[in-house]
Scaffold this motif. Structure first.
Motif, PDB file in Angstrom:
ATOM      1  N   LYS A 139     -35.836   5.811   6.861  1.00 39.13           N
ATOM      2  CA  LYS A 139     -35.100   6.185   8.069  1.00 39.13           C
ATOM      3  C   LYS A 139     -35.641   7.500   8.637  1.00 39.13           C
ATOM      4  N   ARG A 140     -35.943   8.453   7.755  1.00 36.94           N
ATOM      5  CA  ARG A 140     -36.515   9.712   8.230  1.00 36.94           C
ATOM      6  C   ARG A 140     -37.904   9.505   8.834  1.00 36.94           C
ATOM      7  N   GLU A 141     -38.636   8.541   8.297  1.00 39.73           N
ATOM      8  CA  GLU A 141     -39.982   8.238   8.799  1.00 39.73           C
ATOM      9  C   GLU A 141     -39.952   7.296  10.003  1.00 39.73           C
ATOM     10  N   LYS A 142     -38.756   6.946  10.455  1.00 36.46           N
ATOM     11  CA  LYS A 142     -38.561   6.056  11.595  1.00 36.46           C
ATOM     12  C   LYS A 142     -39.234   4.699  11.384  1.00 36.46           C
ATOM     13  N   GLN A 143     -39.051   4.166  10.180  1.00 36.68           N
ATOM     14  CA  GLN A 143     -39.478   2.806   9.866  1.00 36.68           C
ATOM     15  C   GLN A 143     -38.274   1.878   9.769  1.00 36.68           C
ATOM     16  N   VAL A 144     -37.122   2.441   9.380  1.00 36.85           N
ATOM     17  CA  VAL A 144     -35.862   1.698   9.308  1.00 36.85           C
ATOM     18  C   VAL A 144     -34.878   2.357  10.274  1.00 36.85           C
ATOM     19  N   ARG A 145     -34.095   1.541  10.965  1.00 40.00           N
ATOM     20  CA  ARG A 145     -33.141   2.044  11.948  1.00 40.00           C
ATOM     21  C   ARG A 145     -32.140   3.008  11.309  1.00 40.00           C
ATOM     22  N   SER A 146     -31.794   4.061  12.025  1.00 41.30           N
ATOM     23  CA  SER A 146     -30.867   5.069  11.509  1.00 41.30           C
ATOM     24  C   SER A 146     -29.472   4.487  11.286  1.00 41.30           C
ATOM     25  N   SER A 147     -29.135   3.403  11.976  1.00 36.73           N
ATOM     26  CA  SER A 147     -27.805   2.802  11.839  1.00 36.73           C
ATOM     27  C   SER A 147     -27.643   1.997  10.551  1.00 36.73           C
ATOM     28  N   VAL A 148     -28.737   1.732   9.846  1.00 36.78           N
ATOM     29  CA  VAL A 148     -28.672   0.946   8.609  1.00 36.78           C
ATOM     30  C   VAL A 148     -28.028   1.789   7.509  1.00 36.78           C
ATOM     31  N   ASP A 149     -27.051   1.224   6.832  1.00 38.21           N
ATOM     32  CA  ASP A 149     -26.411   1.874   5.689  1.00 38.21           C
ATOM     33  C   ASP A 149     -27.348   1.755   4.488  1.00 38.21           C
ATOM     34  N   SER A 150     -27.849   2.890   4.002  1.00 36.70           N
ATOM     35  CA  SER A 150     -28.869   2.868   2.950  1.00 36.70           C
ATOM     36  C   SER A 150     -28.368   2.225   1.660  1.00 36.70           C
ATOM     37  N   GLU A 151     -27.151   2.567   1.249  1.00 38.81           N
ATOM     38  CA  GLU A 151     -26.616   2.002   0.014  1.00 38.81           C
ATOM     39  C   GLU A 151     -26.392   0.496   0.159  1.00 38.81           C
ATOM     40  N   ALA A 152     -25.859   0.092   1.297  1.00 43.24           N
ATOM     41  CA  ALA A 152     -25.605  -1.335   1.512  1.00 43.24           C
ATOM     42  C   ALA A 152     -26.909  -2.121   1.514  1.00 43.24           C
ATOM     43  N   LEU A 153     -27.932  -1.586   2.183  1.00 42.92           N
ATOM     44  CA  LEU A 153     -29.217  -2.285   2.204  1.00 42.92           C
ATOM     45  C   LEU A 153     -29.806  -2.368   0.807  1.00 42.92           C
ATOM     46  N   ALA A 154     -29.714  -1.287   0.048  1.00 46.22           N
ATOM     47  CA  ALA A 154     -30.263  -1.294  -1.313  1.00 46.22           C
ATOM     48  C   ALA A 154     -29.586  -2.357  -2.175  1.00 46.22           C
ATOM     49  N   ARG A 155     -28.270  -2.439  -2.094  1.00 42.44           N
ATOM     50  CA  ARG A 155     -27.546  -3.442  -2.873  1.00 42.44           C
ATOM     51  C   ARG A 155     -27.912  -4.858  -2.404  1.00 42.44           C
ATOM     52  N   TYR A 156     -28.042  -5.018  -1.108  1.00 41.83           N
ATOM     53  CA  TYR A 156     -28.397  -6.329  -0.568  1.00 41.83           C
ATOM     54  C   TYR A 156     -29.790  -6.743  -1.015  1.00 41.83           C
ATOM     55  N   LEU A 157     -30.736  -5.811  -1.002  1.00 40.23           N
ATOM     56  CA  LEU A 157     -32.107  -6.121  -1.414  1.00 40.23           C
ATOM     57  C   LEU A 157     -32.161  -6.555  -2.875  1.00 40.23           C
ATOM     58  N   VAL A 158     -31.488  -5.807  -3.741  1.00 43.04           N
ATOM     59  CA  VAL A 158     -31.511  -6.142  -5.158  1.00 43.04           C
ATOM     60  C   VAL A 158     -30.830  -7.487  -5.406  1.00 43.04           C
ATOM     61  N   ALA A 159     -29.707  -7.722  -4.726  1.00 38.37           N
ATOM     62  CA  ALA A 159     -29.018  -9.008  -4.872  1.00 38.37           C
ATOM     63  C   ALA A 159     -29.872 -10.149  -4.331  1.00 38.37           C
ATOM     64  N   SER A 160     -30.514  -9.932  -3.194  1.00 45.90           N
ATOM     65  CA  SER A 160     -31.354 -10.981  -2.598  1.00 45.90           C
ATOM     66  C   SER A 160     -32.541 -11.298  -3.494  1.00 45.90           C
ATOM     67  N   PHE A 161     -33.219 -10.257  -3.978  1.00 42.56           N
ATOM     68  CA  PHE A 161     -34.359 -10.481  -4.860  1.00 42.56           C
ATOM     69  C   PHE A 161     -33.928 -11.240  -6.113  1.00 42.56           C
ATOM     70  N   THR A 162     -32.801 -10.823  -6.687  1.00 39.34           N
ATOM     71  CA  THR A 162     -32.304 -11.496  -7.899  1.00 39.34           C
ATOM     72  C   THR A 162     -32.058 -12.975  -7.632  1.00 39.34           C
ATOM     73  N   GLY A 163     -31.415 -13.277  -6.512  1.00 41.74           N
ATOM     74  CA  GLY A 163     -31.152 -14.676  -6.184  1.00 41.74           C
ATOM     75  C   GLY A 163     -32.412 -15.458  -5.892  1.00 41.74           C
ATOM     76  N   VAL A 164     -33.338 -14.848  -5.163  1.00 39.85           N
ATOM     77  CA  VAL A 164     -34.603 -15.525  -4.819  1.00 39.85           C
ATOM     78  C   VAL A 164     -35.374 -15.888  -6.073  1.00 39.85           C
ATOM     79  N   GLN A 165     -35.513 -14.940  -7.000  1.00 39.88           N
ATOM     80  CA  GLN A 165     -36.306 -15.244  -8.197  1.00 39.88           C
ATOM     81  C   GLN A 165     -35.585 -16.242  -9.106  1.00 39.88           C
ATOM     82  N   MET A 166     -34.243 -16.193  -9.120  1.00 38.10           N
ATOM     83  CA  MET A 166     -33.501 -17.157  -9.932  1.00 38.10           C
ATOM     84  C   MET A 166     -33.675 -18.578  -9.403  1.00 38.10           C
ATOM     85  N   VAL A 167     -33.545 -18.745  -8.099  1.00 37.65           N
ATOM     86  CA  VAL A 167     -33.704 -20.085  -7.513  1.00 37.65           C
ATOM     87  C   VAL A 167     -35.137 -20.573  -7.691  1.00 37.65           C
TER      88      VAL A 167
END
Length: 224
Positions: A139-167
């Motif tokens: 977000k500081r490097e202006k690669q991710v939108r400032s409106s994105v909740d960092s903690e929420a995105l981090a949890r979503y990424l880990v959950a998504s990766f876990t589900g993707v590799q499991m399937v």
């Protein structure tokens, strides 16, 4: 020193054997006899290092976490742009799933941990924390939108990766896991990328399939 080296080698062989057995059979169906056979050690040697199947399972989980953390630290030490680093971390984890039995076994045991104790939270919490830190930097490097909740995105990424590799594991034995991780990022990126970050989302997601990670200090074009 020779005895210490021998004991260390025996312990490593037992963990490798346990990983192979747990990966194939899961915690409930695995036996210490199978582990000693896979490790090519006596039962006495196995019990010298590990008192129970639970101890062995936790050692495999710790080894999986050690492998992934070491890979992450190496990548993060390169100090490249944050958003590509997040993608490359997923790439590195995916490759470890493909090539490292201890990582595959550790993931399976983490999901089965309630069979031998409380849920294993540490590896997930550590990975979420790293992704949250990288999101803040992106977000500081202006690669991710400032409106994105960092903690929420981090949890979503880990959950998504876990589900993707499991399937992927269920459907193809993880033969297509790298492609599925690429798809995960190609879907996610357009929704989180900063409007001044002009990299193509498909180009970024294809970092997952790249043979060589971006070099140390590589710059990704963006507008200040």
């Amino acid at each position: 020193m020779v005895l210490q080296d021998r004991a260390k080698a025996t312990r490593e062989a037992i963990i490798a054997g346990a990983a192979a057995v747990f990966e194939e059979h899961g915690y409930g169906s695995a036996s210490l006899t199978q582990v000693s056979d896979a490790a090519k050690v006596t039962k006495g040697a196995l019990y010298f290092h590990f008192q129970s199947k639970e101890d062995l399972a936790r050692a495999v989980i710790e080894e999986q976490h050690r492998i992934v953390v070491a890979e992450s630290e190496t990548l993060l030490a390169e100090d490249g742009p944050a958003l590509p680093a997040m993608i490359l971390l997923c790439r590195a984890f995916g490759l470890k799933l493909v090539h490292e039995p201890a990582v595959r076994a550790g993931i399976r045991l983490t999901l089965e941990a309630t069979a031998f104790g409380p849920p294993v939270q540490g590896p997930y919490e550590d990975w979420i924390a790293v992704m949250e830190q990288l999101t803040d930097r992106a977000k500081r490097e202006k690669q991710v939108r400032s409106s994105v909740d960092s903690e929420a995105l981090a949890r979503y990424l880990v959950a998504s990766f876990t589900g993707v590799q499991m399937v992927s594991g269920v459907l193809t034995g993880r033969a297509d896991v790298m492609q599925r991780i690429d798809e995960m990022w190609s879907i996610l990126l357009p929704g989180i990328m900063h409007e001044d970050f002009h990299e193509d989302p498909q180009t970024l997601s294809r970092l997952v399939a790249a043979e060589v990670p971006i070099p140390r200090g590589a710059e990704v074009e963006s507008s200040a």
